[in-house]
Design a protein around this motif. Structure first.
Motif, PDB file in Angstrom:
ATOM      1  N   ALA A 259      30.972   7.666  41.733  1.00  7.40           N
ATOM      2  CA  ALA A 259      30.934   7.575  43.200  1.00  7.40           C
ATOM      3  C   ALA A 259      30.590   6.162  43.638  1.00  7.40           C
ATOM      4  CB  ALA A 259      29.893   8.546  43.744  1.00  7.40           C
ATOM      5  N   HIS A 260      31.100   5.762  44.802  1.00  6.23           N
ATOM      6  CA  HIS A 260      30.744   4.451  45.348  1.00  6.23           C
ATOM      7  C   HIS A 260      29.642   4.601  46.405  1.00  6.23           C
ATOM      8  CE1 HIS A 260      33.233   5.643  48.729  1.00  6.23           C
ATOM      9  NE2 HIS A 260      34.267   5.770  47.926  1.00  6.23           N
ATOM     10  N   ASP A 261      29.082   3.451  46.823  1.00  9.86           N
ATOM     11  CA  ASP A 261      27.911   3.459  47.720  1.00  9.86           C
ATOM     12  C   ASP A 261      28.152   4.232  49.017  1.00  9.86           C
ATOM     13  OD1 ASP A 261      26.386   2.060  45.966  1.00  9.86           O
ATOM     14  OD2 ASP A 261      26.460   0.149  47.041  1.00  9.86           O
ATOM     15  N   GLU A 262      29.369   4.093  49.599  1.00 10.57           N
ATOM     16  CA  GLU A 262      29.631   4.776  50.881  1.00 10.57           C
ATOM     17  C   GLU A 262      29.606   6.293  50.686  1.00 10.57           C
ATOM     18  OE1 GLU A 262      31.369   2.173  49.819  1.00 10.57           O
ATOM     19  OE2 GLU A 262      30.845   0.669  51.350  1.00 10.57           O
ATOM     20  N   TRP A 263      30.188   6.748  49.577  1.00 14.27           N
ATOM     21  CA  TRP A 263      30.172   8.199  49.280  1.00 14.27           C
ATOM     22  C   TRP A 263      28.722   8.671  49.130  1.00 14.27           C
ATOM     23  CZ3 TRP A 263      28.332  11.735  45.885  1.00 14.27           C
ATOM     24  CH2 TRP A 263      28.914  12.995  45.884  1.00 14.27           C
ATOM     25  N   LEU A 264      27.920   7.872  48.395  1.00 19.21           N
ATOM     26  CA  LEU A 264      26.528   8.266  48.156  1.00 19.21           C
ATOM     27  C   LEU A 264      25.738   8.325  49.459  1.00 19.21           C
ATOM     28  CD1 LEU A 264      25.996   6.221  44.920  1.00 19.21           C
ATOM     29  CD2 LEU A 264      25.688   8.695  45.130  1.00 19.21           C
ATOM     30  N   ASP A 265      26.034   7.386  50.358  1.00 18.58           N
ATOM     31  CA  ASP A 265      25.376   7.368  51.652  1.00 18.58           C
ATOM     32  C   ASP A 265      25.659   8.687  52.395  1.00 18.58           C
ATOM     33  OD1 ASP A 265      23.752   5.844  53.315  1.00 18.58           O
ATOM     34  OD2 ASP A 265      25.444   5.393  54.638  1.00 18.58           O
ATOM     35  N   ARG A 266      26.916   9.126  52.370  1.00 12.73           N
ATOM     36  CA  ARG A 266      27.266  10.404  53.022  1.00 12.73           C
ATOM     37  C   ARG A 266      26.649  11.581  52.270  1.00 12.73           C
ATOM     38  NH1 ARG A 266      32.387   7.825  53.121  1.00 12.73           N
ATOM     39  NH2 ARG A 266      33.207   9.210  51.508  1.00 12.73           N
ATOM     40  N   PHE A 267      26.630  11.483  50.931  1.00 13.22           N
ATOM     41  CA  PHE A 267      26.060  12.568  50.110  1.00 13.22           C
ATOM     42  C   PHE A 267      24.583  12.784  50.464  1.00 13.22           C
ATOM     43  CE2 PHE A 267      23.615  13.576  46.205  1.00 13.22           C
ATOM     44  CZ  PHE A 267      24.077  14.871  46.004  1.00 13.22           C
ATOM     45  N   HIS A 268      23.848  11.672  50.632  1.00 14.00           N
ATOM     46  CA  HIS A 268      22.418  11.799  50.927  1.00 14.00           C
ATOM     47  C   HIS A 268      22.158  12.335  52.330  1.00 14.00           C
ATOM     48  CE1 HIS A 268      21.875   8.907  47.397  1.00 14.00           C
ATOM     49  NE2 HIS A 268      21.369  10.062  47.045  1.00 14.00           N
ATOM     50  N   GLN A 269      23.206  12.337  53.162  1.00 16.12           N
ATOM     51  CA  GLN A 269      23.071  12.974  54.484  1.00 16.12           C
ATOM     52  C   GLN A 269      23.701  14.367  54.485  1.00 16.12           C
ATOM     53  OE1 GLN A 269      24.245  10.135  57.645  1.00 16.12           O
ATOM     54  NE2 GLN A 269      24.084   8.603  56.028  1.00 16.12           N
ATOM     55  N   ALA A 270      23.980  14.880  53.286  1.00 12.86           N
ATOM     56  CA  ALA A 270      24.571  16.224  53.113  1.00 12.86           C
ATOM     57  C   ALA A 270      25.973  16.333  53.692  1.00 12.86           C
ATOM     58  CB  ALA A 270      23.652  17.310  53.681  1.00 12.86           C
ATOM     59  N   ASP A 271      26.685  15.191  53.790  1.00 14.73           N
ATOM     60  CA  ASP A 271      28.066  15.218  54.274  1.00 14.73           C
ATOM     61  C   ASP A 271      29.074  15.183  53.130  1.00 14.73           C
ATOM     62  OD1 ASP A 271      27.283  15.303  56.908  1.00 14.73           O
ATOM     63  OD2 ASP A 271      27.272  13.128  57.131  1.00 14.73           O
ATOM     64  N   GLU A 272      28.586  15.088  51.884  1.00 17.21           N
ATOM     65  CA  GLU A 272      29.452  15.167  50.704  1.00 17.21           C
ATOM     66  C   GLU A 272      28.766  16.103  49.720  1.00 17.21           C
ATOM     67  OE1 GLU A 272      32.368  13.958  50.132  1.00 17.21           O
ATOM     68  OE2 GLU A 272      32.627  12.166  51.399  1.00 17.21           O
ATOM     69  N   ALA A 273      29.548  16.584  48.731  1.00 20.55           N
ATOM     70  CA  ALA A 273      28.983  17.523  47.758  1.00 20.55           C
ATOM     71  C   ALA A 273      29.718  17.373  46.440  1.00 20.55           C
ATOM     72  CB  ALA A 273      29.110  18.948  48.285  1.00 20.55           C
ATOM     73  N   CYS A 274      29.268  18.102  45.416  1.00 20.89           N
ATOM     74  CA  CYS A 274      29.930  18.089  44.110  1.00 20.89           C
ATOM     75  C   CYS A 274      31.409  18.426  44.332  1.00 20.89           C
ATOM     76  CB  CYS A 274      29.288  19.125  43.187  1.00 20.89           C
ATOM     77  SG  CYS A 274      30.269  19.467  41.702  1.00 20.89           S
ATOM     78  N   PRO A 275      32.338  17.598  43.813  1.00 20.21           N
ATOM     79  CA  PRO A 275      33.767  17.847  44.033  1.00 20.21           C
ATOM     80  C   PRO A 275      34.220  19.165  43.405  1.00 20.21           C
ATOM     81  CG  PRO A 275      33.401  15.657  43.071  1.00 20.21           C
ATOM     82  CD  PRO A 275      32.089  16.385  43.025  1.00 20.21           C
ATOM     83  N   GLU A 276      33.463  19.684  42.458  1.00 19.81           N
ATOM     84  CA  GLU A 276      33.881  20.878  41.729  1.00 19.81           C
ATOM     85  C   GLU A 276      33.322  22.159  42.371  1.00 19.81           C
ATOM     86  OE1 GLU A 276      36.013  20.398  39.399  1.00 19.81           O
ATOM     87  OE2 GLU A 276      36.174  22.482  38.700  1.00 19.81           O
TER      88      GLU A 276
END
Ligand SMILES: [Zn+2]
Length: 332
Positions: free
Chosen positions: A25-42
């Protein structure tokens, strides 16, 4: 010996705690992940549960190979000018009052001695150049160390460093102090773990001094040319702000504060934010160089130079590595 390429913006290895799926993952994805806007792709597990995805060393990282661990340079930042110092006396920095408080614990009068022994045998942490720099930035922002002189060390492991098999999760109970004997079998002195805080998903090591053969060290941040146009402009802005009255509070919250920030401290914060914006996304919140208003009369360029010097360690790592190349190796 191998010098690994420095990259503060590399993709981060991730592993889902729920389904064990691994990806990068890249930094922008991680930023969204830490705000619960992204999740495990699987399996779509997000950051809000205990089995959340976390950083993990990517499968093709050469440091899974035991023999490679001794072949690469490792890094460490410290406020000690002679790290790692085997003759270091951990009680030297304690006040008499603190020493007395140690003696008052327990009944045998040896509490201070035991504490000092524990300090002397705690693990030393080594990592990538990026992890070492990030560790310093974290200490400067979290632990009131912003005014301390730091040193960057390049470390060569001993050919006899005895490595614990495998790469492990960072033990959760060792923030700061860890006794390596708790995680290593007798005779082993080098423990690999996934760093989830600095240069996340890189391999870090916890070692005893026996695992280290030699170090090179330089003071950081590096000296910055005071004549650089940004430094002169930033210094002028601070001097100008110092002559202005404190800004009028605009909101109810600002009016409630007992001491309003001065125009000068506002300007210092603006400068800090401007320099932080030149850093990779994941590091911007880490840049904190304590602004000392008193230094404005003695050395007005000190604060802008410190900010620039810190940012240079990230933007131009080769400058620091070249200086290390010129230093003699010191046997440990
Ligand atoms: Zn999953």
């Amino acid at each position: 010996m191998i010098e690994r390429a420095v990259n503060f913006e590399r993709l981060r290895g991730m592993r889902c705690g729920s389904c064990k799926y691994e990806w990068q993952a890249h930094d922008e994805w991680l930023d969204r992940f830490h705000q619960a806007d992204e999740a495990c792709p699987e399996c779509r597990t997000d950051c809000q549960v205990e089995e959340r995805p976390d950083f993990w060393v990517v499968q093709d990282d050469s440091l899974y190979d035991d023999s490679k661990v001794r072949d690469v340079y490792w890094y460490h930042t410290s406020t000690h000018a002679n790290w790692p110092d085997r003759t270091f006396d951990p009680t030297a920095r304690l006040t008499d009052e603190t020493k007395q408080r140690f003696q008052d614990i327990g009944t045998d009068g040896r509490s201070l001695e035991r504490w000092a022994q524990g300090q002397k045998t705690k693990a030393l942490h080594l990592g990538t150049y990026e992890a070492a720099i990030e560790n310093m930035l974290r200490r400067m922002s979290d632990q009131d160390s912003a005014d301390d002189q730091f040193y960057l060390y390049r470390v060569r492991l001993s050919p006899n460093a005895a490595i614990v098999p495998g790469v492990h999760k960072e033990p959760t109970d060792w923030v700061g102090d860890v006794q390596l004997a708790k995680v290593c079998a007798p005779g082993l002195n080098t423990f690999r773990y996934v760093n989830t805080h600095e240069d996340p998903s890189s391999v870090s090591l916890a070692v005893t001094p026996d695992a280290i053969q030699a170090v090179q060290g330089i003071p950081i941040p590096l000296a910055i040319d005071a004549a650089h146009p940004w430094i002169s402009a930033a210094t002028a802005r601070l001097l100008e702000a110092a002559s202005l009255p404190a800004p009028q509070p605009k909101t109810a919250l600002e009016r409630m504060r007992r001491t309003a920030p001065s125009a000068l401290s506002d300007e210092a914060r603006k400068l800090e934010a401007e320099v932080a914006d030149t850093l990779p996304l994941g590091l911007r919140h880490r840049l904190h160089a304590h602004f000392d208003a008193a230094s404005l009369t003695t050395n007005p360029g000190a604060f802008p130079m410190k900010l620039t010097g810190l940012a240079q360690l990230v933007r131009d790592p080769l400058a620091a590595l070249d200086l290390l190349d010129a230093e003699p190796w010191r046997d440990v």
